[in-house]
Design an enzyme around this catalytic site. Sequence first.
Site, short mmCIF file in Angstrom:
data_model
loop_
_atom_site.label_atom_id
_atom_site.label_comp_id
_atom_site.label_asym_id
_atom_site.label_seq_id
_atom_site.Cartn_x
_atom_site.Cartn_y
_atom_site.Cartn_z
N ASN A 67 -6.09 9.78 8.35
CA ASN A 67 -7.15 9.01 9.07
C ASN A 67 -8.41 9.72 8.93
O ASN A 67 -8.78 10.74 9.61
CB ASN A 67 -6.83 8.85 10.53
CG ASN A 67 -5.63 7.73 10.56
OD1 ASN A 67 -4.28 8.26 10.13
ND2 ASN A 67 -5.83 6.41 10.83
N GLY A 89 -0.06 -2.34 21.06
CA GLY A 89 0.96 -1.37 21.72
C GLY A 89 0.53 -1.18 23.07
O GLY A 89 -0.21 -1.64 23.58
N ASP A 90 1.00 -0.20 23.84
CA ASP A 90 0.48 0.16 24.83
C ASP A 90 -0.44 1.44 24.77
O ASP A 90 -1.00 2.21 25.96
CB ASP A 90 1.81 0.88 25.81
CG ASP A 90 2.43 2.19 25.10
OD1 ASP A 90 2.23 2.71 24.04
OD2 ASP A 90 3.46 2.53 25.87
N ASP A 102 3.99 0.00 12.22
CA ASP A 102 2.65 0.51 12.47
C ASP A 102 3.21 1.93 13.03
O ASP A 102 4.08 2.01 14.01
CB ASP A 102 1.98 -0.01 13.87
CG ASP A 102 0.58 0.75 13.81
OD1 ASP A 102 -0.17 0.42 12.99
OD2 ASP A 102 0.35 1.04 14.92
N TYR A 157 0.75 -1.27 0.10
CA TYR A 157 0.08 0.00 0.09
C TYR A 157 1.00 1.28 0.02
O TYR A 157 0.61 2.24 -0.84
CB TYR A 157 -0.90 -0.03 1.10
CG TYR A 157 -1.97 1.17 1.06
CD1 TYR A 157 -3.08 1.36 0.36
CD2 TYR A 157 -1.77 2.18 2.25
CE1 TYR A 157 -3.75 2.18 0.39
CE2 TYR A 157 -2.71 3.03 2.28
CZ TYR A 157 -3.47 3.27 1.34
OH TYR A 157 -4.56 4.31 1.46
#
Length: 324
Positions: A173, A204-205, A272, A144
């Site tokens: 986004n 993740g966190d 990410d 992508y």
Amino acid sequence: MRAVLVTGGAGFIGSHLCERLLQEGHEVFCVDNFYTGTQENIAGLLSDPGFKPVQHDVIFPLHLEVDEIYNLACAASPVHYQRQPIQTTKTSVHGAINILDLAVRLGARVLQTSTSEVYGDPLVHPQNEDYWGNVNPIGLRSCYDESKRCAETLFFDYHRQFALDVRVARVFNTYGPRMHPKDGRVVSNFIVQALSGEPITIYGDGSQTRSFCYVNDLVDALILFMNARPVDPGPLNLGNPGEFTVLELAEMVLRLTNSSSRLVLEPLPEDDPKRRRPDISRAKSLLGWEPRVPLEEGLKETIRYFRKVLAGEIVSELMLRVSH
């Protein structure tokens, strides 16, 4: 009235764009192969005599007569573009060539919806259009990210070689009604999980950030950019500069849905991005545009939509198709 082609017109953003263009009185050719777009997204437009749906895959040449082209064709969520990575690259690259060749033949203005993913996992924050990005060319997301970067190259080469009137928008986004209910993106994931009473999955966190633009604001910007004077090919960042952590988004969704879902942490996917926020100074200057819909207000509208999906008021073929 103009004849306008929207590729990916049955998708989330594309269907909203088609609807707005019809409201402005244009004839709209909606081209889609229905990989992620759906008939239900455009069902409300079929009764409009100016709406012309065309089932077609842009990796093959198109033969239409139009004045303007918005190229939105390409699966935009990791779930979908990673399932068919070669097709994703073909859609962005072969599709761009076919759309650009059509535009050259017709002398039509053409707008490419690129993506904030061209910045990769950015080392510059916020991201402005002069930043070249930090992209892994061989990772799971590369089909992508890199194909969208190549499409930008093609648009600017056609602009230079053929004096073609192009516009390249880097879309950050975007969320709102008609999102795919299982597209793997954070807003739809959180809302569907919260409404279903399932655990909220945080990768993740939860400290990574995103900037969320409501779909109506984005459609405003795309149309303004297409019609902008003086002519500016871009690239142009389009998004909401409000920055939220993923954890903040999860807590807002839980509050707005009155859900008792618990938060569950999972490993962060490969490549990410840790931070994502657009610098929209150029869009403000060129278009006189900035987003107007606050995140909480947009989430309320999106939650209403997904309540209807989950209640069966909107029969979503996507809920069935995504597992195949």
